[in-house]
Motif scaffolding. Structure first.
Motif, mmCIF file in Angstrom:
data_model
loop_
_atom_site.group_PDB
_atom_site.id
_atom_site.type_symbol
_atom_site.label_atom_id
_atom_site.label_comp_id
_atom_site.label_asym_id
_atom_site.label_seq_id
_atom_site.Cartn_x
_atom_site.Cartn_y
_atom_site.Cartn_z
ATOM 1 N N MET B 120 20.796 9.710 15.636
ATOM 2 C CA MET B 120 22.226 9.526 15.441
ATOM 3 C C MET B 120 22.736 8.202 15.989
ATOM 4 S SD MET B 120 23.703 11.929 13.751
ATOM 5 C CE MET B 120 25.406 12.212 14.260
ATOM 6 N N GLN B 121 21.994 7.594 16.900
ATOM 7 C CA GLN B 121 22.484 6.327 17.449
ATOM 8 C C GLN B 121 21.632 5.180 16.909
ATOM 9 O OE1 GLN B 121 25.338 6.217 18.736
ATOM 10 N NE2 GLN B 121 25.734 8.352 19.205
ATOM 11 N N ALA B 122 21.053 4.375 17.777
ATOM 12 C CA ALA B 122 20.370 3.159 17.312
ATOM 13 C C ALA B 122 19.316 3.449 16.236
ATOM 14 C CB ALA B 122 19.742 2.435 18.500
ATOM 15 N N PRO B 304 24.693 -2.882 26.567
ATOM 16 C CA PRO B 304 24.722 -2.535 25.144
ATOM 17 C C PRO B 304 25.082 -3.742 24.265
ATOM 18 C CG PRO B 304 26.058 -1.028 26.464
ATOM 19 C CD PRO B 304 25.685 -2.158 27.352
ATOM 20 N N ARG B 305 24.463 -3.767 23.101
ATOM 21 C CA ARG B 305 24.726 -4.871 22.176
ATOM 22 C C ARG B 305 24.877 -4.292 20.770
ATOM 23 N NH1 ARG B 305 20.934 -8.937 23.927
ATOM 24 N NH2 ARG B 305 19.375 -8.013 22.596
ATOM 25 N N ARG B 306 26.064 -4.498 20.221
ATOM 26 C CA ARG B 306 26.326 -3.878 18.922
ATOM 27 C C ARG B 306 25.875 -4.756 17.772
ATOM 28 N NH1 ARG B 306 31.553 -2.044 18.134
ATOM 29 N NH2 ARG B 306 31.709 -3.136 16.168
ATOM 30 N N GLY B 307 25.571 -4.119 16.670
ATOM 31 C CA GLY B 307 25.172 -4.849 15.468
ATOM 32 C C GLY B 307 25.637 -4.082 14.243
ATOM 33 N N THR B 308 26.118 -4.805 13.256
ATOM 34 C CA THR B 308 26.639 -4.165 12.054
ATOM 35 C C THR B 308 25.819 -4.605 10.847
ATOM 36 O OG1 THR B 308 28.851 -4.078 13.005
ATOM 37 C CG2 THR B 308 28.702 -3.904 10.611
ATOM 38 N N ASN B 309 25.454 -3.630 10.038
ATOM 39 C CA ASN B 309 24.743 -3.889 8.791
ATOM 40 C C ASN B 309 25.591 -3.443 7.619
ATOM 41 O OD1 ASN B 309 21.957 -4.846 9.394
ATOM 42 N ND2 ASN B 309 21.892 -2.958 10.601
ATOM 43 N N SER B 310 25.479 -4.150 6.510
ATOM 44 C CA SER B 310 26.143 -3.735 5.272
ATOM 45 C C SER B 310 25.094 -3.309 4.265
ATOM 46 C CB SER B 310 26.934 -4.896 4.658
ATOM 47 O OG SER B 310 27.910 -5.335 5.561
ATOM 48 N N ILE B 311 25.395 -2.227 3.571
ATOM 49 C CA ILE B 311 24.519 -1.755 2.503
ATOM 50 C C ILE B 311 25.181 -2.119 1.173
ATOM 51 C CG2 ILE B 311 23.523 0.284 1.391
ATOM 52 C CD1 ILE B 311 22.240 0.049 3.994
ATOM 53 N N LEU B 312 24.403 -2.733 0.299
ATOM 54 C CA LEU B 312 24.950 -3.131 -0.998
ATOM 55 C C LEU B 312 24.371 -2.261 -2.103
ATOM 56 C CD1 LEU B 312 25.202 -5.648 0.991
ATOM 57 C CD2 LEU B 312 25.406 -7.012 -1.077
ATOM 58 N N ASP B 313 25.052 -2.281 -3.216
ATOM 59 C CA ASP B 313 24.644 -1.501 -4.384
ATOM 60 C C ASP B 313 23.185 -1.783 -4.749
ATOM 61 O OD1 ASP B 313 26.507 -0.291 -6.977
ATOM 62 O OD2 ASP B 313 24.405 -0.759 -7.315
ATOM 63 N N PHE B 395 27.810 -0.018 8.647
ATOM 64 C CA PHE B 395 27.726 0.825 9.834
ATOM 65 C C PHE B 395 27.363 -0.039 11.033
ATOM 66 C CE2 PHE B 395 23.144 0.535 9.995
ATOM 67 C CZ PHE B 395 22.787 0.406 8.662
ATOM 68 N N THR B 396 27.709 0.457 12.199
ATOM 69 C CA THR B 396 27.428 -0.266 13.433
ATOM 70 C C THR B 396 26.519 0.581 14.317
ATOM 71 O OG1 THR B 396 29.525 -1.437 13.360
ATOM 72 C CG2 THR B 396 28.500 -1.228 15.519
ATOM 73 N N GLY B 397 25.568 -0.073 14.933
ATOM 74 C CA GLY B 397 24.714 0.584 15.911
ATOM 75 C C GLY B 397 24.803 -0.176 17.218
ATOM 76 N N VAL B 398 24.410 0.475 18.303
ATOM 77 C CA VAL B 398 24.442 -0.190 19.603
ATOM 78 C C VAL B 398 23.021 -0.213 20.162
ATOM 79 C CG1 VAL B 398 25.457 -0.228 21.904
ATOM 80 C CG2 VAL B 398 26.799 0.647 19.977
ATOM 81 N N ARG B 399 22.523 -1.412 20.372
ATOM 82 C CA ARG B 399 21.173 -1.577 20.933
ATOM 83 C C ARG B 399 21.217 -1.316 22.441
ATOM 84 N NH1 ARG B 399 22.787 -6.038 17.948
ATOM 85 N NH2 ARG B 399 21.525 -6.728 16.186
#
Lengths: 425, 576
Positions: B120-122, B304-313, B395-399
């Protein structure tokens, strides 16, 4: 002939597919209709409000009633309809199409000379309009909220904000109010409403639901269920203005922020897509850039009324039934900047274009506009409009055969604006 | 460790407001600072990259008051009195893979996860790249495990029935003059670090392989061993296989405290009862420092270090077959990540990201517009066709890095029956299979001091999983539908998911009967309509499966209500 071979296969059993199948059958074709859901009728099944059928049947019907009439026509003609059947791929082979479909019975392959794609449209989602924040429950597209409310009988909201003044959003504002939910307001990023005027009156004003133009939702709050949204004013480019954000507490966000024609099957066949309509480029017979592939209804371009969908689909069905492989002689229909789009995008001069229906939307609200059709710079037709609004699609019937067009003709639609560009409220 | 030099630097930077001291083999940094970015900077000053002497952050920071850890709603005694041989805290890729490797022995294994699902997290919020092992310092644990981990993926994913593809990675350069330098760097990686297959390729060859990459690319480092995997899919698969082999996974279970005696953990208190484990494994991600503290063994700190990924079509997935990024020499050297990239995921979507932003909030996974802007501004230089218009979700995850930016995989320094698997960040997904083997070995070693565990003769490394019908030929698919007609009923049109697959997911070894749980397992709602069409259908299927009203089905957590009950008739009719 194989039992799985047809003259026309219609994909999609909503209002477009039903009308296309019936008219193709009436034109003498052997037709098969394929529908992925358990029941025919498409999205009409969940549109339990009235207002359907004024043009087609001359009376006010609910969505399910409208669908029922169309389904009755299909049944009368004994047109086979495979429901709960999903098309996975379509192959083109020597000018014929092999349609692969799965159902509870397994995988079947159906063969046809002509295809009518009546696959409808889907709704744009929260992240496709760049709403940020958490990922709680309670964020629904209007159609999803409508499915929960009308088909499952489940209440999806108690106190909600609606983003987008598209027709389904307006309809759901009324619907949720009638079910006892509180609708705090409809927020629209554009400076003008996106829905039909009649829906603004019947769904918002009659229920004292406020409409906020030039506002959008930028962020959502809540770790589990939605707890609130951030609303901001937007500038003329529809970008949020910094410092205008304020929080509105609510438990649901309903989105009506645009519909996108579903054309994954069409694209798989190599059909050319018009970036303006996001549907296929088609000719006066609703034939796409791929021979034998026809497109109609909301898959072709998003319509306001089911009645227009049926009309357009009936034309596509008939053309598909009459489809013979002959060479094409295309002539482009050009539309000036003042048009949001115009369909069809071209004509095939090898076929009759005597009674071609042209559908268009204006780019902005215009008062006192004059539509001019010119061929090689010479005006051949004009029509005055007291107002044109993007949410209200216009239709015109034109006899292009009388114009003596050739492939090199410059056929051009323009809008002359006497009153200038005006913003209506 | 030159403490005087560190303190000189700290004094210069922060004027005596913070200082470092050596305590119990750790560099403890204390004092008070207003801004979290300064706290991170101060601890970074005190830390030596990859060192085993860790920085412990004791700086008081007024700004950085994180919300308390989110706790599950449930409180019961389901686990009361349980005495597992091994208690694993955390159901991410680390905890799940360790659990599975431990089931090779006859042991009573309990994994607890505070969230309603694993990954559920990283582990559920990253890009799924299986790294080749470049840019890691020799001597670090990351370096120790990455090649081993990378090599293990084919077998592990085959056994666990998880899709894995070696698609290769291209690190693109637009400055031709750098080529000789990068060539030497490649040789060094190849012979010094054992990355056998790394090579330099020219712009023309690159465009032959990936025609949509920026035409300004002069040359690229090619790392063919780079792969893509579904990160939460792999975590779920590991956890399910662990359960198939006898481990117990308890979701919605948070560790609240521990009781110690003679440097040993005697009991672990959770919201579902007190557990009496022989050995505890700390795989708690961003909370691993808190767990270490509870266990009396805090010798490191997580920033903690956050990172955001984008999912494309998936349509945009046609632009790329591999993992690609562009190197900007000026900004690259200082960053703790290679600054994101673009890739085609294991599921065929295009993915862009992630960025890297320091934060004190361990569980704040809110997305922000600037994260997407930063990534797209940069990655459009890699892939010209990249467009925000193709985004379907983000979505964003936290390392969970330490200040030394390395993993901590070792027995407790003070507490005897404890193993840490902490500080796991990128490339933690890649290293997981190898780390899990070592941690399991360590655990068996520790347990053997009392009584050596026997091998589990019933251990089966192969997980059956749920068949993916859309990938099958018509013939295979038809055969399965004849066995189970529900496989022929498509519920999710975008991802072509059948009712049969959804029911299989609900009957899997770990049943998570929520809309998100089903979505993560078999993908309804992952496509371009994001559940617009299928979410009511999925909700209904779950309700029917559980034999409960639709309004009892949740999106994810217990409070993530979807609907409030019937509008008319029935109970809850007057829903207000």
């Amino acid at each position: 002939m194989n039992e799985n071979t047809y003259d026309v296969i219609v994909i999609g059993g909503g209002p477009a597919g039903l009308a296309a199948a019936v008219s193709a059958r009436d034109a003498g074709a052997g037709v098969l209709l394929i529908e992925r859901e358990a029941r025919l009728g498409g999205i009409l099944k969940q549109c339990i409000h009235d207002g359907f059928g004024l043009l087609r049947f001359g009376e006010k019907l609910s969505g399910p009633e409208y669908a029922e009439r169309e389904i009755d026509e299909l049944r009368k003609r004994n047109i086979p309809a495979k429901t709960l059947t999903f098309v996975t791929k379509i192959e083109k082979e020597r000018g014929r199409f092999r349609v692969h479909a799965v159902s509870r019975d397994g995988v079947a392959v159906y063969e046809t000379a002509a295809l009518v794609l009546a696959t409808g449209c889907r709704e744009r989602t929260a992240k496709q309009v760049f709403i940020h924040g958490t990922r709680p429950s309670g964020i629904f597209t209007a159609g999803t909220a409508q499915h929960f409310t009308n088909l499952l009988g489940e209440l999806p909201a108690k106190k909600c904000v609606i983003l987008g003044s598209g027709d389904i959003g307006l309809i759901m504002a009324r619907r949720l109010t009638l079910e006892g939910a509180q609708v705090l307001g409809v927020y629209e990023a554009k400076p003008t409403p996106s829905g039909l005027t009649r829906n603004l009156h019947q769904c918002l004003y009659d229920y004292d639901i406020p409409l906020y133009l030039s506002h959008t939702v930028t962020r959502v709050f809540g770790a589990d269920r939605l707890e609130g949204v951030e609303i901001a004013e937007v500038d003329e480019n529809m970008r949020p203005v910094e410092g205008t954000g304020r929080r509105v507490d609510c438990d649901a966000l309903i989105l009506s922020v645009g519909l996108i024609p579903e054309n994954e099957l069409a694209e798989g066949l190599g059909v050319e897509i018009d970036p303006k309509t996001k549907g296929p480029v088609c000719d006066g017979q609703c034939m796409t850039s791929v021979d034998g592939v026809f497109s109609c209804g909301n898959a072709l371009h998003v319509n306001d009324l089911a009645d227009y969908v049926s009309e357009n689909a009936a034309a596509a069905g008939k053309a598909a039934a009459e489809y013979r492989r002959i060479g094409r002689k295309p002539a482009r229909l050009n539309a000036s900047e003042e048009f949001l789009y115009l369909v069809p995008q071209r004509l095939d001069l090898n076929r009759s274009n005597a009674g071609t229906t042209v559908y268009f939307r204006s780019r902005c609200d215009y008062n006192n506009a004059r539509l001019v059709l010119s061929v090689d710079g010479k005006e051949v037709f004009s029509k005055r409009y007291a107002f044109l609004r993007p949410p209200e699609m216009e239709r015109l019937e034109l006899n292009f055969d009388a114009l003596g067009l050739t492939e090199r003709s410059d056929v051009r639609f323009t809008l002359e604006l006497q009153g200038g560009k005006e913003r209506a409220q | 460790m030159d403490l005087r030099r560190i303190n000189r630097k700290l004094k210069k930077q922060f004027g005596g407001r913070v200082s470092a001291a050596l305590q119990d083999g750790c560099v403890v940094v204390s004092g008070a600072l207003e801004r979290w970015t300064d706290v991170v900077a101060a601890c970074q000053t005190a830390a030596k990259k990859y060192s085993r002497t860790h920085v412990v952050n004791d700086i008081v920071c007024a700004e950085a008051v994180d919300a308390p850890m989110r706790l599950p709603a449930v409180n019961d005694d389901a686990l009361e009195g349980a005495s597992p041989d091994v208690l694993i805290i955390g159901g991410g890729i680390s905890g799940a893979s360790i659990a599975r490797e431990l089931t090779r022995w006859k042991l009573d294994i309990l994994l607890v996860e505070k969230e309603p699902d694993v990954a559920m997290q990283a582990s559920g919020r990253n890009d799924g790249e299986v790294h080749p092992g470049v840019d890691l310092g020799k001597g670090s644990l990351k370096h120790k495990y990455i090649r081993r981990g990378n090599h293990m993926f084919d077998k592990v994913c085959e056994d666990l029935n998880v899709e894995f593809r070696r698609v290769g990675q291209y690190v693109c350069f637009q400055d031709g003059w750098l080529r000789p330098v990068v060539y030497l760097y490649c040789l060094w990686r190849k012979y010094h670090d054992g990355i056998e297959d790394t090579e330099l390729i020219g712009g023309e060859e690159l465009r032959r392989r990936e025609p949509y990459l920026d035409p300004g690319t002069k040359f690229a480092i090619s790392n063919p061993s780079t792969g893509v995997v579904c990160p939460y899919g792999l975590t779920i698969a590991y956890a399910e296989n662990a359960v198939e082999n006898g481990a117990k996974v308890s979701l919605n279970t948070a560790v609240l405290g521990m009781e110690l005696q003679d440097s040993k953990i005697v009991s672990v208190c959770t919201n579902r009862g007190t557990v009496f484990p022989r050995l505890v494994i700390n795989a708690a991600g961003v909370f691993s420092e808190e767990i270490a503290k509870m266990a009396g063994d805090r010798f490191f700190s997580i920033h903690p270090r956050r990172g955001t990924n984008s999912i494309l079509d998936k349509k945009a997935g046609a632009y790329l077959h591999s993992v690609a990024s562009v190197i900007n020499v000026k900004t690259q050297l200082r960053a703790h990540t290679k600054g994101g990239g673009v890739m085609r995921t294991a599921h065929g979507n295009l993915l862009a990201g992630p960025d890297a932003v320091e934060t004190f909030e361990k569980e704040n996974t809110e997305t922000r517009p600037e994260s997407i802007r930063v990534v797209f501004d940069k990655q459009k230089k890699t892939l010209t066709a990249l467009s925000e218009r193709d985004i379907i979700t983000y979505f964003t995850g936290v390392r969970a890095p330490t200040f030394e930016e390395d993993f901590i995989i070792e027995q407790g320094r003070r507490t005897k029956n404890l193993i840490h698997c902490a500080g796991i960040q990128s490339p933690g997904l890649t290293t997981a299979p190898a780390v899990a083997l070592d941690v399991a070995g360590m655990a068996v070693g520790l347990l053997s001091k009392e009584q050596a565990p026997e091998p589990n003769p019933q251990f089966n490394p192969v997980r059956r999983g749920v068949p993916t019908l859309r990938k099958m030929s018509d013939g295979e698919r038809g055969a399965l539908i004849r066995e189970n007609p529900d496989y022929g009923v498509i519920v999710c049109r975008c991802e072509e998911v059948s009712k049969g697959e959804i029911l299989d997911a609900l009957r899997a070894p770990i049943c998570v009967p929520t809309v998100d749980g089903v979505k993560k397992r078999v993908r309804p709602g992952m496509g371009r309509c994001q559940g617009g069409f299928c979410s009511p259908l999925v909700t209904k299927i779950i309700a029917d499966f559980l034999g409960v009203p639709v309004s009892d089905v949740r999106k994810s957590s217990a409070a993530s209500v979807i609907t409030y009950g019937q509008t008319k008739g029935g109970e809850g009719g007057s829903a207000r």
